[in-house]
Design a protein around this motif. Structure first.
Motif, PDB file in Angstrom:
ATOM      1  N   THR A 126      -6.393  19.002   1.253  1.00 23.65           N
ATOM      2  CA  THR A 126      -7.682  18.304   1.229  1.00 23.65           C
ATOM      3  C   THR A 126      -7.605  17.068   0.347  1.00 23.65           C
ATOM      4  OG1 THR A 126      -8.951  20.319   1.640  1.00 23.65           O
ATOM      5  CG2 THR A 126     -10.106  18.524   0.550  1.00 23.65           C
ATOM      6  N   VAL A 127      -6.985  17.200  -0.828  1.00 23.60           N
ATOM      7  CA  VAL A 127      -6.828  16.059  -1.734  1.00 23.60           C
ATOM      8  C   VAL A 127      -5.956  14.993  -1.088  1.00 23.60           C
ATOM      9  CG1 VAL A 127      -6.008  15.294  -3.992  1.00 23.60           C
ATOM     10  CG2 VAL A 127      -7.134  17.523  -3.756  1.00 23.60           C
ATOM     11  N   ASP A 128      -4.843  15.404  -0.484  1.00 23.06           N
ATOM     12  CA  ASP A 128      -3.929  14.451   0.143  1.00 23.06           C
ATOM     13  C   ASP A 128      -4.629  13.638   1.229  1.00 23.06           C
ATOM     14  OD1 ASP A 128      -1.859  15.348  -1.449  1.00 23.06           O
ATOM     15  OD2 ASP A 128      -1.140  16.792   0.032  1.00 23.06           O
ATOM     16  N   VAL A 129      -5.412  14.313   2.057  1.00 16.95           N
ATOM     17  CA  VAL A 129      -6.095  13.631   3.160  1.00 16.95           C
ATOM     18  C   VAL A 129      -7.104  12.619   2.622  1.00 16.95           C
ATOM     19  CG1 VAL A 129      -7.713  13.954   5.067  1.00 16.95           C
ATOM     20  CG2 VAL A 129      -5.744  15.473   4.833  1.00 16.95           C
ATOM     21  N   HIS A 130      -7.886  13.019   1.624  1.00 15.61           N
ATOM     22  CA  HIS A 130      -8.889  12.112   1.073  1.00 15.61           C
ATOM     23  C   HIS A 130      -8.250  10.932   0.349  1.00 15.61           C
ATOM     24  CE1 HIS A 130     -11.763  15.241   2.110  1.00 15.61           C
ATOM     25  NE2 HIS A 130     -12.721  14.363   1.879  1.00 15.61           N
ATOM     26  N   LEU A 131      -7.130  11.160  -0.323  1.00 17.64           N
ATOM     27  CA  LEU A 131      -6.410  10.053  -0.957  1.00 17.64           C
ATOM     28  C   LEU A 131      -5.894   9.066   0.095  1.00 17.64           C
ATOM     29  CD1 LEU A 131      -4.395  11.875  -3.768  1.00 17.64           C
ATOM     30  CD2 LEU A 131      -6.193  10.142  -4.095  1.00 17.64           C
ATOM     31  N   SER A 132      -5.436   9.597   1.221  1.00 17.64           N
ATOM     32  CA  SER A 132      -4.961   8.745   2.299  1.00 17.64           C
ATOM     33  C   SER A 132      -6.092   7.881   2.842  1.00 17.64           C
ATOM     34  CB  SER A 132      -4.368   9.599   3.424  1.00 17.64           C
ATOM     35  OG  SER A 132      -3.976   8.803   4.519  1.00 17.64           O
ATOM     36  N   TRP A 133      -7.271   8.487   3.059  1.00 20.45           N
ATOM     37  CA  TRP A 133      -8.427   7.728   3.534  1.00 20.45           C
ATOM     38  C   TRP A 133      -8.848   6.675   2.508  1.00 20.45           C
ATOM     39  CZ3 TRP A 133     -11.557  12.695   5.104  1.00 20.45           C
ATOM     40  CH2 TRP A 133     -11.021  13.217   6.290  1.00 20.45           C
ATOM     41  N   LEU A 134      -8.819   7.067   1.238  1.00 21.37           N
ATOM     42  CA  LEU A 134      -9.227   6.152   0.176  1.00 21.37           C
ATOM     43  C   LEU A 134      -8.271   4.968   0.085  1.00 21.37           C
ATOM     44  CD1 LEU A 134     -11.343   5.744  -1.991  1.00 21.37           C
ATOM     45  CD2 LEU A 134      -9.973   7.165  -3.533  1.00 21.37           C
ATOM     46  N   ARG A 135      -6.975   5.239   0.177  1.00 20.28           N
ATOM     47  CA  ARG A 135      -5.989   4.157   0.146  1.00 20.28           C
ATOM     48  C   ARG A 135      -6.244   3.160   1.280  1.00 20.28           C
ATOM     49  NH1 ARG A 135      -1.995   8.292  -1.490  1.00 20.28           N
ATOM     50  NH2 ARG A 135      -1.183   7.681  -3.545  1.00 20.28           N
ATOM     51  N   ARG A 136      -6.505   3.696   2.466  1.00 20.73           N
ATOM     52  CA  ARG A 136      -6.719   2.805   3.609  1.00 20.73           C
ATOM     53  C   ARG A 136      -7.923   1.893   3.370  1.00 20.73           C
ATOM     54  NH1 ARG A 136      -6.371   6.415   7.296  1.00 20.73           N
ATOM     55  NH2 ARG A 136      -8.586   6.846   7.642  1.00 20.73           N
ATOM     56  N   LYS A 137      -8.980   2.429   2.781  1.00 19.14           N
ATOM     57  CA  LYS A 137     -10.176   1.616   2.537  1.00 19.14           C
ATOM     58  C   LYS A 137      -9.962   0.620   1.398  1.00 19.14           C
ATOM     59  CE  LYS A 137     -13.436   4.853   4.560  1.00 19.14           C
ATOM     60  NZ  LYS A 137     -14.685   5.646   4.406  1.00 19.14           N
ATOM     61  N   LEU A 138      -8.995   0.899   0.536  1.00 23.81           N
ATOM     62  CA  LEU A 138      -8.658  -0.053  -0.529  1.00 23.81           C
ATOM     63  C   LEU A 138      -7.579  -1.038  -0.087  1.00 23.81           C
ATOM     64  CD1 LEU A 138      -8.658   2.259  -3.702  1.00 23.81           C
ATOM     65  CD2 LEU A 138     -10.488   0.764  -2.870  1.00 23.81           C
ATOM     66  N   GLY A 139      -7.153  -0.939   1.183  1.00 21.03           N
ATOM     67  CA  GLY A 139      -6.179  -1.883   1.718  1.00 21.03           C
ATOM     68  C   GLY A 139      -4.761  -1.648   1.249  1.00 21.03           C
ATOM     69  N   GLU A 140      -4.389  -0.399   1.035  1.00 22.98           N
ATOM     70  CA  GLU A 140      -3.032  -0.098   0.593  1.00 22.98           C
ATOM     71  C   GLU A 140      -2.552   1.171   1.268  1.00 22.98           C
ATOM     72  OE1 GLU A 140      -3.180   2.205  -3.486  1.00 22.98           O
ATOM     73  OE2 GLU A 140      -4.448   0.409  -3.645  1.00 22.98           O
ATOM     74  N   ASN A 141      -1.322   1.565   0.978  1.00 21.58           N
ATOM     75  CA  ASN A 141      -0.790   2.832   1.468  1.00 21.58           C
ATOM     76  C   ASN A 141       0.144   3.418   0.426  1.00 21.58           C
ATOM     77  OD1 ASN A 141       1.962   1.731   1.947  1.00 21.58           O
ATOM     78  ND2 ASN A 141       0.953   0.597   3.611  1.00 21.58           N
ATOM     79  N   ALA A 142       0.596   4.639   0.668  1.00 24.23           N
ATOM     80  CA  ALA A 142       1.412   5.338  -0.327  1.00 24.23           C
ATOM     81  C   ALA A 142       2.749   4.639  -0.562  1.00 24.23           C
ATOM     82  CB  ALA A 142       1.640   6.785   0.123  1.00 24.23           C
ATOM     83  N   GLN A 143       3.257   3.954   0.460  1.00 28.50           N
ATOM     84  CA  GLN A 143       4.543   3.263   0.324  1.00 28.50           C
ATOM     85  C   GLN A 143       4.397   1.941  -0.441  1.00 28.50           C
ATOM     86  OE1 GLN A 143       3.499   4.666   3.387  1.00 28.50           O
ATOM     87  NE2 GLN A 143       4.680   6.442   2.665  1.00 28.50           N
ATOM     88  N   GLN A 144       3.228   1.309  -0.331  1.00 27.34           N
ATOM     89  CA  GLN A 144       2.968   0.052  -1.029  1.00 27.34           C
ATOM     90  C   GLN A 144       1.638   0.151  -1.789  1.00 27.34           C
ATOM     91  OE1 GLN A 144       3.303  -2.499   2.557  1.00 27.34           O
ATOM     92  NE2 GLN A 144       5.066  -3.454   1.548  1.00 27.34           N
ATOM     93  N   PRO A 145       1.623   0.936  -2.854  1.00 30.99           N
ATOM     94  CA  PRO A 145       0.373   1.141  -3.588  1.00 30.99           C
ATOM     95  C   PRO A 145       0.013  -0.054  -4.462  1.00 30.99           C
ATOM     96  CG  PRO A 145       2.169   2.275  -4.695  1.00 30.99           C
ATOM     97  CD  PRO A 145       2.743   1.709  -3.425  1.00 30.99           C
ATOM     98  N   ARG A 146      -1.290  -0.288  -4.612  1.00 30.72           N
ATOM     99  CA  ARG A 146      -1.786  -1.287  -5.553  1.00 30.72           C
ATOM    100  C   ARG A 146      -2.524  -0.592  -6.698  1.00 30.72           C
ATOM    101  NH1 ARG A 146      -5.746  -4.829  -3.838  1.00 30.72           N
ATOM    102  NH2 ARG A 146      -5.107  -6.294  -5.480  1.00 30.72           N
ATOM    103  N   TYR A 147      -3.446   0.288  -6.343  1.00 29.61           N
ATOM    104  CA  TYR A 147      -4.249   0.987  -7.346  1.00 29.61           C
ATOM    105  C   TYR A 147      -3.874   2.468  -7.463  1.00 29.61           C
ATOM    106  CZ  TYR A 147      -7.413  -2.994  -7.901  1.00 29.61           C
ATOM    107  OH  TYR A 147      -7.934  -4.221  -8.184  1.00 29.61           O
ATOM    108  N   LEU A 148      -3.637   3.114  -6.334  1.00 30.93           N
ATOM    109  CA  LEU A 148      -3.414   4.562  -6.327  1.00 30.93           C
ATOM    110  C   LEU A 148      -1.927   4.867  -6.218  1.00 30.93           C
ATOM    111  CD1 LEU A 148      -6.333   5.518  -3.927  1.00 30.93           C
ATOM    112  CD2 LEU A 148      -6.222   5.971  -6.382  1.00 30.93           C
ATOM    113  N   HIS A 149      -1.373   5.418  -7.296  1.00 29.76           N
ATOM    114  CA  HIS A 149       0.061   5.680  -7.367  1.00 29.76           C
ATOM    115  C   HIS A 149       0.313   7.183  -7.416  1.00 29.76           C
ATOM    116  CE1 HIS A 149       1.039   1.423  -8.375  1.00 29.76           C
ATOM    117  NE2 HIS A 149      -0.202   1.455  -8.835  1.00 29.76           N
ATOM    118  N   THR A 150       1.054   7.668  -6.444  1.00 30.54           N
ATOM    119  CA  THR A 150       1.400   9.087  -6.407  1.00 30.54           C
ATOM    120  C   THR A 150       2.518   9.378  -7.407  1.00 30.54           C
ATOM    121  OG1 THR A 150       0.781   9.319  -4.080  1.00 30.54           O
ATOM    122  CG2 THR A 150       2.303  10.959  -4.974  1.00 30.54           C
TER     123      THR A 150
END
Length: 231
Positions: free
Chosen positions: A192-216
């Motif tokens: 559940t956390v992973d999915v919501h983080l993925s949605w949040l990243r997309r709305k912030l214009g980033e992804n897990a491979q190229q993070p700007r704000y959200l770093h795994t």
């Protein structure tokens, strides 16, 4: 005096619960159907809604979605459905907490006070806009902007981002997020956390491979921090 709206169709539950909550210092209004509850929530703007799922005209989960589309009022779901899957569904749909029937008025009162304390209008002082780089999170208006542009988030996405923005530069574990944001005090729902983080990243214009704000931080959790200054 906190103003509560109880949406419950069972008169044998509704009447004594109203009396008990009023004795504990709450102003309580009640509705016996989903549509009446939606109308009262929009017209009267209560501080918190207690929502039964088994309503005669509409499933309470559907009412929760409708309510979340137009209001950020805290919602505690009262349900006889005690399996983990259902609980995760109602929390993901935007509920702030849940209580499983049968429950006592004292138990519900404690949950009401806890939700109001951590809400944007609660007494814990967490009503200041959080700023991390170009990201601004306003808990009172429940609004987010990124570099001056509005970011449209679901209630759960907002709560997740607000929690992380309050701890900039810190690694926040999934266990903490499940406990503090989803109010799930046990394991088994990391996805559940992973999915919501993925949605949040997309709305912030980033992804897990190229993070700007959200770093795994693999195997630990996630860290929110401002992007490094460009040379």
């Amino acid at each position: 005096m906190p103003r509560l709206l109880l949406i419950e169709d069972d008169l044998t539950i509704r009447t004594p619960l109203i009396r008990a909550l009023r004795e504990r210092g709450h102003a309580v209004a009640a509705a016996s159907t989903a549509m009446a509850g939606l109308r009262d929530a929009l017209d009267d703007r209560p501080d918190l809604v207690v929502l039964d799922l088994g309503l005669p005209d509409l499933d309470g989960r559907e009412l929760l979605r409708m309510l979340r589309a137009v209001s950020a009022v805290p919602v505690i779901v009262a349900t006889a459905r005690d399996d983990e899957t259902e609980i995760v569904r109602v929390l993901d749909a935007g509920a702030d907490d849940y209580v499983v029937k049968p429950f006592t008025a004292a138990q519900l009162d404690a949950r009401v006070r806890a939700v109001l304390r951590r809400g944007p209008s609660g007494a814990d002082g967490q009503d200041l806009t959080l700023v991390v780089g170009g990201l601004r999170v306003d808990p009172r208006a429940r609004q987010v902007t990124l570099d001056g542009a509005a970011v449209e988030l679901t209630p759960r996405e907002f709560d997740l981002l607000h929690h992380l923005a309050g701890r900039p530069g810190q690694v926040v574990t999934k266990r903490e997020l499940l406990t503090e944001v989803w109010q799930i005090p046990y394991g088994g729902a990391d996805k559940t956390v992973d999915v919501h983080l993925s949605w949040l990243r997309r709305k912030l214009g980033e992804n897990a491979q190229q993070p700007r704000y959200l770093h795994t931080v693999r195997g630990v959790g996630v860290r929110l921090e401002a992007p490094a200054a460009q040379p």
